[in-house]
Design a protein around this motif. Structure first.
Motif, PDB file in Angstrom:
ATOM      1  N   LEU A 187       0.801  -1.104   0.021  1.00  0.00           N
ATOM      2  CA  LEU A 187      -0.046  -0.105   0.077  1.00  0.00           C
ATOM      3  C   LEU A 187       0.771   1.380   0.023  1.00  0.00           C
ATOM      4  O   LEU A 187       0.449   2.107  -0.447  1.00  0.00           O
ATOM      5  N   PHE A 188       1.996   0.995   0.450  1.00  0.00           N
ATOM      6  CA  PHE A 188       3.071   2.242   0.507  1.00  0.00           C
ATOM      7  C   PHE A 188       4.314   2.248  -0.226  1.00  0.00           C
ATOM      8  O   PHE A 188       4.822   1.241  -0.405  1.00  0.00           O
ATOM      9  N   ILE A 189       4.559   3.334  -1.064  1.00  0.00           N
ATOM     10  CA  ILE A 189       5.729   3.358  -1.729  1.00  0.00           C
ATOM     11  C   ILE A 189       6.722   4.470  -1.072  1.00  0.00           C
ATOM     12  O   ILE A 189       6.391   5.444  -1.076  1.00  0.00           O
ATOM     13  N   PRO A 190       7.901   3.730  -1.191  1.00  0.00           N
ATOM     14  CA  PRO A 190       9.071   4.767  -0.484  1.00  0.00           C
ATOM     15  C   PRO A 190       9.313   5.938  -1.420  1.00  0.00           C
ATOM     16  O   PRO A 190       9.315   5.757  -2.657  1.00  0.00           O
ATOM     17  N   ILE A 191       9.552   7.206  -0.668  1.00  0.00           N
ATOM     18  CA  ILE A 191       9.960   8.229  -1.393  1.00  0.00           C
ATOM     19  C   ILE A 191      11.127   8.854  -0.948  1.00  0.00           C
ATOM     20  O   ILE A 191      11.622   8.802   0.500  1.00  0.00           O
TER      21      ILE A 191
END
Length: 345
Positions: A168-172
């Motif tokens: 659900l989460f994409i690292p930035i």
């Protein structure tokens, strides 16, 4: 045409931890824990009652560290509850003494899906929702499993436990604000960290974002479609006011993990199964309440949870959620970003 990073006090403006009360242009506060700093801030800017709740939250927090995981949920929840009351008092958010969260267990096998959390409009939870400009909840229920799915700091443990569900989460990296050269049109942008997240199919799940054409780099940079105005040479007060409003909108999509490095993530929000459009703080508060209910009224059921496949996931939440929550509430009370000492920021 290039995009120019927006600066304040000769510092590039990055995304702040605080959603409701960010202080832009301030230095990061370096502390090994936030208790003393926030206590000092409350004594200077708030009431004796808020200081009392904050100190009691610390007492519950310290007690939690030495307890077994079957007992931790009780003191962990009351630490979170009192820290939340300190936040509400500090920002003069009206609230009733009720918790505002309830729960029930569906019949059947022991599972996180059958543990249901009811978020209510009244009480501390409703006031916390008001603080984050989230809608007051209705009378429905959400599964504890879905809540844990939506917590950034628990997501790796969740996807290891439930391997068939998408991340659900994409690292930035480098989450900051820029403006168009020789113009006031401004926006938020960030770099996608990790090549496996740069596929078009993945980026298309970032509703409200698009590729940023103003960056001449080999990295994948996305920007928010919504814009705001930062007028070069204009009123500092007006610029910050517009940025603060825009920042709150941006932060509905961004989440962080407290630690010794700055770990930011963008949440996929194109209606994946289990997606909940709430802050990490309100979801953590609700989950802590439900698990404390189980520990208090159904300890035999809690033990059964620790014998299931989600044993490690539940343990990770119980052991780590309070530290994350206190970091979030500390930033919301003071507006500051906190990082541990002895590191370079």
């Amino acid at each position: 045409m290039a995009a120019i990073p927006i600066k304040l006090n000769n510092r590039v403006i990055y995304v702040q931890k605080s959603i409701g009360a960010p202080v832009f242009g301030a230095s990061t506060v370096l502390v090994d824990d936030t208790w003393d700093f926030v206590g000092m801030w409350l004594r200077r800017h708030s009431t004796k009652e808020s200081v009392f709740y904050w100190n009691q939250a610390r007492d519950f927090y310290e007690a939690t560290q030495s307890l077994a995981k079957t007992a931790k949920p009780l003191t962990a929840y009351y630490s979170a509850l009192n820290a939340t009351k300190a936040l509400l008092l500090a920002h003069r958010i009206p609230h009733s003494p009720y918790h505002g969260v309830t729960g029930k267990a569906l019949p059947g096998k022991t599972s996180l899906s059958n543990e249901q959390v009811g978020m209510r409009a009244n009480g501390v939870f409703g006031a916390l929702s008001d603080y984050f400009s989230e809608p007051r909840p209705d009378t429905g229920f959400i599964s504890l499993k879905d809540i844990l799915y939506n917590l950034t700091y628990l997501h790796r443990a969740y996807t290891v436990t439930y391997t068939s569900e998408p991340e659900l989460f994409i690292p930035i990296d480098n989450p900051h604000f820029v403006r168009k050269a020789q113009a006031s049109e401004s926006w938020f942008c960030c770099e996608i960290a990790g090549r496996r997240f740069t596929r078009p199919a993945t980026l298309n799940t970032l509703d409200g974002f698009e590729n940023d054409p103003y960056y001449n780099t080999k990295k994948t940079v996305v920007r928010m479609k919504k814009r705001f105005r930062w007028k070069h040479g204009g009123s500092k007060h007006d610029n910050i006011a517009r940025l603060t409003t825009y920042h709150k909108r941006v932060r509905k999509h961004l989440f962080y993990i407290a630690g010794s490095t700055r770990l930011w993530y963008i949440k996929r929000n194109s209606d994946p199964t289990g997606f909940i459009n709430r802050s990490s703080s309100t979801l953590t508060f609700a989950a802590l309440h439900r698990i404390s209910e189980i520990a208090r009224y159904r300890p035999d059921s809690l033990q059964k949870h620790f014998e299931c496949r989600h044993n490690w996931l539940l343990s990770e939440f119980i052991n780590g959620s309070l530290t994350q929550y206190i970091d979030e509430i500390s930033s919301e009370i003071t507006g500051a970003d906190f990082m541990p000492t002895r590191i370079r920021t």
